[in-house]
Design an enzyme around this catalytic site. Structure first.
Site, PDB file in Angstrom:
ATOM      1  NE  ARG A 130      16.954  -3.015  49.376  1.00 43.83           N
ATOM      2  CZ  ARG A 130      16.471  -2.301  48.364  1.00 43.83           C
ATOM      3  NH1 ARG A 130      15.672  -2.857  47.503  1.00 43.83           N
ATOM      4  NH2 ARG A 130      16.784  -1.037  48.235  1.00 43.83           N
ATOM      5  CE1 TYR A 188      31.465  -4.694  44.255  1.00 39.84           C
ATOM      6  CE2 TYR A 188      31.226  -7.034  44.775  1.00 39.84           C
ATOM      7  CZ  TYR A 188      30.778  -5.896  44.125  1.00 39.84           C
ATOM      8  OH  TYR A 188      29.649  -5.951  43.345  1.00 39.84           O
ATOM      9  N   PRO A 189      34.129  -3.081  48.377  1.00 42.94           N
ATOM     10  CG  PRO A 189      35.837  -1.627  49.044  1.00 42.94           C
ATOM     11  CD  PRO A 189      35.542  -3.075  48.767  1.00 42.94           C
ATOM     12  CE  LYS A 225      26.378   3.492  40.890  1.00 46.99           C
ATOM     13  NZ  LYS A 225      26.324   2.503  39.783  1.00 46.99           N
ATOM     14  CG  HIS A 271      23.525  -2.546  37.564  1.00 50.65           C
ATOM     15  ND1 HIS A 271      24.481  -2.755  36.600  1.00 50.65           N
ATOM     16  CD2 HIS A 271      24.140  -2.754  38.753  1.00 50.65           C
ATOM     17  CE1 HIS A 271      25.628  -3.056  37.182  1.00 50.65           C
ATOM     18  NE2 HIS A 271      25.439  -3.071  38.493  1.00 50.65           N
ATOM     19  CD  GLN A 326      22.965  -6.757  45.842  1.00 52.86           C
ATOM     20  OE1 GLN A 326      23.536  -6.762  44.775  1.00 52.86           O
ATOM     21  NE2 GLN A 326      21.874  -6.056  46.059  1.00 52.86           N
ATOM     22  CB  SER A 346      29.472  -1.879  35.937  1.00 49.35           C
ATOM     23  OG  SER A 346      28.677  -2.377  36.969  1.00 49.35           O
TER      24      SER A 346
END
Length: 680
Positions: A140, A154-155, A158, A181, A194, A232
């Site tokens: 990662r 996209y940015p 939270k 999530h 991702q 989200s």
């Protein structure tokens, strides 16, 4: 005033998303010689960036952006902030930069967080550097960009509203949100990849999310589903979205001319071959078409990650969990050192490699118990012969396989033995991926020589009359003719027995033996099972003990609906205490009879009958050992493990009248249909 606990984080490579609009009017009006010079400089710069000629490690990719917000997006990953800053300046110095405007950009760094208990063990230094968890987190932090056609960037941040403040939630509540999530992302295994990068203190938002897919509607479905998740719906704010298609720098001329890109004709605008990533390609991971492929495959892509090794989303991510490896590299090191990040080197030591044709490759795999059902037409085979016992290689190969499994192009890798010869068998979806993998496999000290070759149409081969494909399973019928794996399954099905290869067809089995105290093992397995049960692909996991009073054999059996889920679960199971190996890693040919759920009134009779059958087995040629083991939590749940010199010996028993009579009797005393799984 309570100060909330932040998760631990670790940072890796720096990421720079450079978004450009083209001044089309200026480009059209420029003299031809100026356009040619500008194009040459741009292609040289972008090609050099993709080849990572400017740094020791990293990655770069070029995308055509759809919509008014930008025309081009270049994504750079580099070990230091200075590296990406220098790339930005170098592009500005090209002639082509005069025809563009930087409409937007984003600076961030790859990160992993400690929301899950397993991840916190890593941050606390409680796991070995070569463990599956450590390698996953390193992947990662040191990602590689996949070859997927589309990208969405996209940015996001939270939310910090009075009634919806993410940072005001207790740690445990945030961790629950992240797990939920991530569960959504795992459903998109193999479709969406991702990369999560942190940008607190770097840019205007807190995280950058880069998603890759061959079908953009998969990205839409993933994000739409996540919109309804509280992580989200209550706590996420999103910036602008940029969607694009990947193409090679040598196609930039075609792009500027309004032509379709990628051009697909093998050459770019200047006539240079496309797809050749120079030094980058030679050092890339064994992914799709030679690239590490990876990135991610939706966290939990194999359906078996638990308790946060790869099941947990990256720190505070929106798309959390949509990452299996977040752009892993095969060994996570530019020099083949599995402890660090970077690109894998494909060098390996100098080992002779025999070239095989498709028939020879299929036959060689069959000799080591790998048959057409295990691979597909067009796959590529590697066989690395070793001067060592199979058991001595298991741990080292398991470490490699845990990395290989992150790539779409990896089919299988395992230690096999045949007639005293040990070999590491590895199958990949294409030759370029195999080229990278063989460097790591031949670097194993015990490997002395190797063979390699395409499998062609071997996955569709049968053993019809006159078929000399060599794609047999190594077993023979009574009259000596070769038979395929399908023939064996059909034959055993006639006897009421299911047979699968190598972990089964409708169930994939893992069997590990342990020397640990059974009660300690019970507790450890119970914890794992709680995590496994979150996945639909999990059938069961249990500890079994030998019913023989004079035996202290203890085994862990884990059953899964998919082979990839079973392979992923193996990463966790092999971390259990006292593990000494799996049957398929031992010499010879193994079978495992499963789903022996005995009716309670017949249990004693079943055990006695097994003793009688065991006596018959002991007298058979080629039989090595057979044991009956019972579930320590349910004594009516049993399995039978056998080891033979070869498949022919096992098949001779399955064809015998004694076995046929035993099967018939079993129908009367068993609650389920028994199945046999070949573990050669």
């Amino acid at each position: 005033m309570v100060r909330r606990e932040p998760p631990q984080t670790e940072e890796g490579w720096y990421a720079f998303h450079d978004l450009r609009t083209v001044d089309w009017e200026a480009w059209r009006d420029a003299p031809e010689r100026v356009r040619e010079r500008a194009l040459d400089e741009a292609v040289d710069f972008l090609g050099s960036a993709e080849a990572v000629a400017d740094a020791e490690a990293g990655d770069s990719a070029l995308y055509a952006v759809v919509g008014h917000k930008a025309d081009l997006m270049v994504v750079h990953l580099r070990p230091t902030l200075a590296d990406v800053e220098r790339l930005e300046r170098r592009f500005e110095r090209t002639e082509f930069a005069q025809f563009t405007e930087q409409s937007s950009s984003y600076v961030s760094v790859t990160e992993a967080s400690g929301y899950s208990e397993r991840a916190r063990e890593y941050f606390d230094g409680e796991v070995d550097d070569d463990s599956g968890l450590a390698q996953y987190i390193q992947s990662r932090l040191h990602p590689e960009i996949p070859d997927s056609e589309h990208v969405s960037f996209y940015p996001m941040s939270k939310r910090r509203q009075p009634q919806q403040n993410w940072y005001d939630l207790p740690f445990e509540e945030r961790a629950e949100h992240m797990e939920s999530h991530g569960d959504i992302g795992r459903d998109y295994a193999g479709r969406v990849s991702q990369m999560i990068t942190g940008s607190v203190g770097f840019d205007d938002w807190e995280w950058g999310v880069t998603l890759w897919a061959d079908d953009m509607t998969d990205v839409k479905e993933l994000l739409y589903e996540m919109r309804f998740d509280p992580s989200s719906s209550k706590f996420a704010d999103f910036g602008p979205f940029y969607v694009g298609r990947k193409f090679t720098p040598t196609d930039l001329g075609a792009y500027l001319a309004g032509e379709s890109v990628p051009t697909g004709d093998g050459t770019g605008a200047s006539g240079a071959p496309t797809g050749e990533r120079a030094a980058h390609a030679s050092a890339s991971g064994a992914g799709h078409d030679g690239n590490a492929g990876g990135s991610a495959q939706a966290n939990g892509a194999h359906g078996a990650r638990s308790d946060g090794e790869s099941a947990e989303p990256p720190a505070e991510s929106h798309a959390g969990g949509a990452s299996d490896s977040a752009t892993e590299a095969v060994s996570e090191s530019s020099e083949g050192d599995t402890s660090g990040g970077g690109r894998p080197a494909a060098a390996g030591k100098d080992v002779d490699a025999a070239e095989l044709d498709a028939n020879e490759a299929a036959q060689t795999l069959a000799n080591f118990g790998v048959y057409p059902d295990d691979y597909g037409a067009g796959d590529y085979a590697l066989v690395c012969y070793a001067d060592a016992d199979a058991e001595a290689l298991v741990d080292e190969v398991d470490g490699l396989r845990s990395n290989f499994d992150h790539y779409d192009t990896h089919v299988l890798t395992s230690v096999r033995a045949n007639q005293g010869q040990t070999a590491i068998v590895s199958v990949w979806a294409n030759e370029r991926a195999a080229d990278t993998a063989i460097g790591f496999l031949t670097d194993i000290d015990a490997v002395t020589h190797s063979a390699r070759g395409p499998l062609g149409d071997a996955g569709e081969a049968d053993s019809g009359e006159g078929d000399d494909s060599g794609a047999t399973d190594g077993a023979e019928t009574e009259d000596g003719d070769d038979t395929t794996a399908a023939d064996i399954r059909a034959e055993l099905a006639d006897e009421g027995v299911y047979a699968g290869q190598p972990h089964g067809e409708d169930v994939y089995a893992l069997v590990l033996y342990s020397e640990a105290d059974p009660e300690t093992l019970d507790a450890e397995v119970s914890d794992l099972r709680e995590g496994f049960d979150r996945y639909d692909t999990h059938v069961k996991t249990a500890v079994y003990g030998d019913v023989a009073e004079d035996s202290d054999t203890t085994a862990v059996v884990s059953l899964w609906d998919t082979e990839s889920a079973a392979d992923t679960a193996a990463d966790f199971l092999t971390d259990l205490p006292g593990i000494v190996g799996r049957p398929q890693d031992r010499e010879g040919f193994g079978t495992m009879g499963m789903f022996y759920t005995v009716k309670p009134d017949y249990r004693e009779e079943f055990v006695d009958t097994f003793g009688t059958v065991g006596g018959l087995l002991a007298e058979m040629d080629g039989h090595r050992e057979t044991a009956l083991l019972a579930n320590r939590e349910d004594e009516t749940d049993m399995f039978i493990a056998s080891r033979w010199d070869g498949k022919e010996d096992a098949m001779a028993f399955f064809r015998s009248d004694d076995f046929r009579e035993t099967v018939q009797w079993g129908r009367e005393v068993l609650a389920d249909r028994p199945r046999h799984v070949f573990l050669a």
